[in-house]
Design an enzyme around this catalytic site. Structure first.
Site, PDB file in Angstrom:
ATOM      1  N   PRO A 117       0.828  -1.215   0.000  1.00  0.00           N
ATOM      2  CA  PRO A 117       0.000   0.000   0.000  1.00  0.00           C
ATOM      3  C   PRO A 117       0.856   1.256   0.000  1.00  0.00           C
ATOM      4  O   PRO A 117       1.876   1.321   0.680  1.00  0.00           O
ATOM      5  CB  PRO A 117      -0.806  -0.128   1.301  1.00  0.00           C
ATOM      6  CG  PRO A 117       0.013  -1.019   2.176  1.00  0.00           C
ATOM      7  CD  PRO A 117       0.707  -1.976   1.256  1.00  0.00           C
ATOM      8  N   CYS A 118       0.441   2.237  -0.786  1.00  0.00           N
ATOM      9  CA  CYS A 118       1.148   3.522  -0.865  1.00  0.00           C
ATOM     10  C   CYS A 118       0.135   4.633  -0.610  1.00  0.00           C
ATOM     11  O   CYS A 118      -0.174   5.426  -1.504  1.00  0.00           O
ATOM     12  CB  CYS A 118       1.820   3.684  -2.225  1.00  0.00           C
ATOM     13  SG  CYS A 118       3.068   2.447  -2.581  1.00  0.00           S
ATOM     14  N   GLN A 119      -0.380   4.683   0.598  1.00  0.00           N
ATOM     15  CA  GLN A 119      -1.446   5.624   0.919  1.00  0.00           C
ATOM     16  C   GLN A 119      -0.962   7.070   0.924  1.00  0.00           C
ATOM     17  O   GLN A 119      -1.762   7.993   0.875  1.00  0.00           O
ATOM     18  CB  GLN A 119      -2.051   5.253   2.272  1.00  0.00           C
ATOM     19  CG  GLN A 119      -2.731   3.896   2.256  1.00  0.00           C
ATOM     20  CD  GLN A 119      -3.088   3.388   3.638  1.00  0.00           C
ATOM     21  OE1 GLN A 119      -2.505   3.813   4.619  1.00  0.00           O
ATOM     22  NE2 GLN A 119      -4.032   2.462   3.701  1.00  0.00           N
ATOM     23  N   GLY A 120       0.357   7.252   0.968  1.00  0.00           N
ATOM     24  CA  GLY A 120       0.894   8.605   0.975  1.00  0.00           C
ATOM     25  C   GLY A 120       0.726   9.339  -0.336  1.00  0.00           C
ATOM     26  O   GLY A 120       0.897  10.561  -0.397  1.00  0.00           O
TER      27      GLY A 120
END
Length: 907
Positions: free
Chosen positions: A512-515
């Site tokens: 996951p790359c929620q940034g």
């Protein structure tokens, strides 16, 4: 299932086989302390009482109410609005920007005088030209008229009068196939190339042609990665040979450079000797299309001594030109898979189904995810998989600790059948003192987690106590019972409960790359990896670096190629290439493989140099196009070239996927029900197939439970107000909140209140048309309370089922799509059961990789793993039988095409 938190300090904790507990005062800690302290027990046989507010180990957190909230979250609506507006703006910029052509090297104006030369030396050809016939045979394009069918992005060939084999520049003799530095633009490093032609043009100018080498910073990796990378560093002497060529005037040659070919499988000592005697080296090729770093075919690399290596000819499969070790040769046909950030298992399920069609038995041996409900779903559908409910970075730390334990307790000549049978630490018949407890066995292992300090922990079963009294104990507290540790480690090693380096054949996952999400207002555009929300990309690659699998497949959202000039996508490629993996990046659309949704995602292949780099499967279906790809990576979209006219199946629509499912109400409490009708379409017949018919070996060739039943056909229950609103949305195509009383559409397609209609209210007293619907996207949105239709597709299946700002209403029922309907849009077989509250099931389905896409990639992996994937093309055509219901495609083989432009362990 194992507990998700340690036992509280109030419950007695035992820490060794026969270890005295600490004094009572030592245990007087708060109940939220990790269970590393010991309390005094009055009698060994007395069962401890739990405090009323104490959470039992086997208890799960309370189920969240499976109903839509009374009102949508205001901040979430605002963030959604910002994200949608930003996405629309980015797409418009993409449409306005010119599409890039094939990257071409350019050179600066040639200089007649060189620094350090003895004077002016006009470049000249040396010797006689090639005979005319030989020259025309070698370089026919130089002597033909320009083709009328030349592509717009192709340079026009300079026509030749004659060709030569050598030339002299500044007194230095250059021959064909010499490697040279070529003058670049001002302030740029000189280009590096291999001379493939010397010729005099019809304009009487002297030219040479170079086949270019790329430094790492010249590739898609870019100089940004070279400067900012804190992980594996790229060797500055390493370059990559490309197929790209350019013609330049002879005077642009600066000097010779010694470049040697290093076989990726060369022994380290031999490699060191060759590297000591060169300026640069190359071991892979680079192609702009699909950002491909790959082994160099023997016929396409260097020649003569340049290709020599110190590998025994006995180790080479001469028919394929690849190195095959004994272990690899014996394991062909079977492979192990580790699924990281697995969710409920969509990606690994699809990969295994596709690999089976190619004749490869790919088994998901291990899976890791932080969501306990997703782990439960995966474990149910893959009962033989060791599923770990923990963070990926803790999993990596555990792997390293497990490796050390195996080194300490496992010997190569160990007899597992008798392990521990001859050893006894002490006499178990000796009476226990009141503060002593006996370790019966160790049942699990983890690293930290659940508020515990970092370190290895064992799950302890205590003699005379039930499983509900099991506790997690730090390894330091168990050093007095090494036999129990030894037994656990030896048995775990035999069963491979955790992988060691070399145990994993394939790692897949979507970190996951929620940034970078549009729902994150504080995105770090300059240094995305400094954002903790993007660190899982680093962890994923760290696990790859540690386990060294044969293959890697990473999935992610297209934003990793858009945000901050594709920083995260470039980082992932950079890590793989620096680790000496072959790599290839492509974007695939789920709808192209038989689903009624668009859903474009990035898929990054990695393969060890000893393996065949997998190709991307070309589309099998037409698709309703939505959105696009970032221009910088436009050559990475998996699609047919615009000049090709393939025969594809019709685009799949919503009705094709869900029209056979029975009608259900807004609230449907039953997880299992009957279908009530037969399938109506080819897709429905396929999606209803049993595990056995799909070649799913998770239940060892059996069909598993709930055969022929309809699972998870449950919608998120709308609250009373929203249900009243939905009941008034017309049953027609395109219906939404704009069709409700009191709303009219004004100028520029912006909604406004109709002054001639009094505002309508619900039975609760709230307005029929909420203010947030009128103001969403400044009144331009069609999404609030939008109804889907049978002949439409969805942009992408999402993790939420609230109708406040998305089109998710069933075509002719007063409810949102059910979990099963969403699962069908993602291609999950109907037998795939989800666990957890309904809201959690939506999250699991929405976060998953579309199963048909993973299945197509699994087929490609199966071919590559068994070395049945031919040619250097990055694309191939799936066999016709691949999409036919009930047909096993294993005997079929694909054809290449040219390049287009155990136990759920919780912590």
């Amino acid at each position: 299932m194992a507990p998700s938190s340690p036992s509280s300090a109030a419950a007695p904790t035992r820490t060794s086989t026969r270890k005295r507990a600490a004094s009572a005062s030592a245990s007087a800690k708060a109940t939220d302390e990790p269970s590393t302290k010991r309390t005094r027990r009055p009698k060994a046989e007395t069962k401890p009482r739990k405090k009323k507010d104490e959470v039992k180990e086997e208890e799960k957190p309370p189920m969240e109410d499976d109903a839509c909230g009374e009102e949508p979250d205001a901040e979430e609506m605002a963030l959604g609005e910002e994200a949608e507006a930003e996405e629309a703006e980015a797409e418009q910029k993409q449409l306005d920007a010119p599409a890039p052509g094939v990257a071409r090297k350019r050179v600066a104006q040639p200089s007649r005088v060189r620094h350090g030369s003895d004077g002016d030396h006009d470049p000249e050809f040396v010797g006689d030209p090639f005979p005319a016939k030989e020259a025309r045979d070698k370089w026919p394009q130089r002597y033909q008229r320009n083709a009328a069918t030349r592509r717009p992005d192709e340079e026009e060939d300079i026509k030749a009068r004659c060709h030569y084999s050598s030339a002299k520049v500044d007194g230095t003799l250059y021959c064909l196939h010499d490697d040279v530095y070529v003058k670049a633009e001002e302030d740029k490093a000189d280009y590096i190339g291999r001379i493939t032609e010397f010729f005099e043009g019809t304009d009487h100018c002297h030219y040479f042609t170079c086949r270019w080498f790329f430094r790492a910073e010249d590739t898609v990796i870019s100089s940004i990665m070279m400067e900012n990378a804190d992980d594996e560093k790229h060797d500055l002497k390493r370059v990559f040979l490309s197929e790209e060529k350019n013609d330049n005037v002879l005077d642009c040659i600066i000097s010779k450079v010694k470049i040697v070919y290093i076989d990726p499988n060369m022994e380290s000592e031999a490699k060191a000797r060759r590297l000591a005697d060169c300026d640069l080296y190359y071991d892979m090729s680079y192609t702009v299309a699909y950002s491909t770093f790959a082994n160099i075919p023997l016929e396409n690399g260097a020649s003569g001594s340049d290709t020599a290596s110190d590998i025994s000819s006995d180790d080479v499969d001469s028919s394929k030109g690849k190195v095959v070790s004994d272990s690899e040769a014996s394991s062909v046909g079977k492979a192990t898979l580790l699924d990281l950030y697995s969710g409920c298992g969509g990606m690994s399920t699809g990969l295994c189904l596709g690999a089976a069609l190619a004749g490869l038995n790919l088994e998901t041996r291990w899976a890791v995810d932080f969501n306990s409900f997703a782990c439960e779903s995966l474990k149910y559908n893959h009962p033989r998989t060791e599923v770990r409910n923990e963070k990926a970075d803790e999993f990596l730390a555990l792997l390293k600790g497990w490796h050390s334990l195996c080194d300490e307790y496992v010997k190569k000549d160990i007899d597992f059948s008798s392990a521990g049978a001859s050893e006894n630490e002490e006499d178990d018949d000796e009476p226990l003192e009141k503060d002593e407890f006996v370790v019966e066995k160790l049942a699990g292992i983890c690293y930290g987690g659940s508020g515990r300090e970092d370190g290895l922990y064992f799950k302890v079963q205590w003699k005379g106590y039930g499983r509900e009294e099991d506790t997690w104990e730090p390894i330091e507290n168990l050093r007095d019972c090494p036999l129990k540790i030894k037994e656990f480690v030896q048995e775990g090693y035999r069963r491979k409960i955790l992988p060691l380096p070399g145990d994993v054949d394939v790692i897949c996952g979507g970190p996951p790359c929620q940034g970078i999400s549009g729902f994150n207002r504080f995105r770090n555009r300059k240094e995305p990896l400094k954002d903790e929300k993007n660190k899982q990309m680093v962890t994923f690659m760290d696990i790859v670096a540690y386990l060294k699998p044969k293959y890697v497949l990473m999935e992610n959202v297209v934003d990793i190629l858009k945000f901050a000039d594709g920083y995260l996508g470039r980082y992932a490629l950079s890590r793989l290439v620096a680790m000496k993996y072959q790599a290839r990046l492509g974007m695939m659309v789920a709808g192209c493989y038989g689903l009624p949704q668009f859903r474009m995602r990035v898929f990054l292949w990695g393969a060890l140099p000893t393996m065949v780099l997998p190709k991307y499967p070309l589309p099998t279906h037409n698709v309703v196009v939505r959105g696009g790809a970032p221009n910088a990576f436009s050559q990475s979209i998996v699609a047919y070239d615009e000049t090709q006219k393939p025969t594809l199946k019709n685009a799949l629509l919503l009705g094709d996927a869900i029209s056979d499912l029975p009608e259900v109400n807004n609230h449907q409490p039953n997880e299992v029900m009957e279908y009530g009708s037969s399938p109506k379409t080819e897709f429905q017949r396929y999606i209803r197939l049993s595990r056995k018919e799909m070649l799913d070996s998770s239940f060892e060739g059996k069909d598993g439970p709930d055969l022929g039943k309809l699972l998870d056909h449950q919608p998120l229950k709308l609250n009373k107000d929203d249900h009243e609103r939905v009941q008034q949305i017309p049953v027609k195509k395109g219906a939404n909140f704009r069709d409700l009383k009191g709303v009219r559409v004004g100028a520029n397609n912006i909604v406004e209140w109709d002054p001639d209609v009094p505002r309508v209210y619900l039975s609760s007293g709230k307005p029929l048309v909420p203010d947030y619907a009128m103001s969403f996207i400044k009144g331009r949105s069609l999404k609030p309370f939008g109804r889907l239709w049978w002949d439409e597709t969805v942009p992408t299946v999402v993790t939420r089922a609230e109708p406040h700002n998305q089109i998710i209403l069933h075509p002719n029922q007063a409810r949102v799509l059910t979990v099963r309907e969403n699962a069908r849009l993602q291609g999950f077989p109907d037998y795939y059961k989800m666990f957890g509250p309904i809201k959690e099931k939506y999250i699991q389905v929405g976060n998953a990789v579309a199963v048909p896409v993973a299945r197509a990639l699994g087929y490609s992996l199966g071919l590559a793993y068994q070395r049945e994937s031919e040619g250097s093309s990055p694309l191939f055509v799936l066999p016709d039988s691949f999409t036919e219901v009930g047909r096993q495609a294993a005997p079929a083989r694909a054809s290449s095409v040219g390049i287009p432009v155990g136990e759920v362990v919780e912590q």
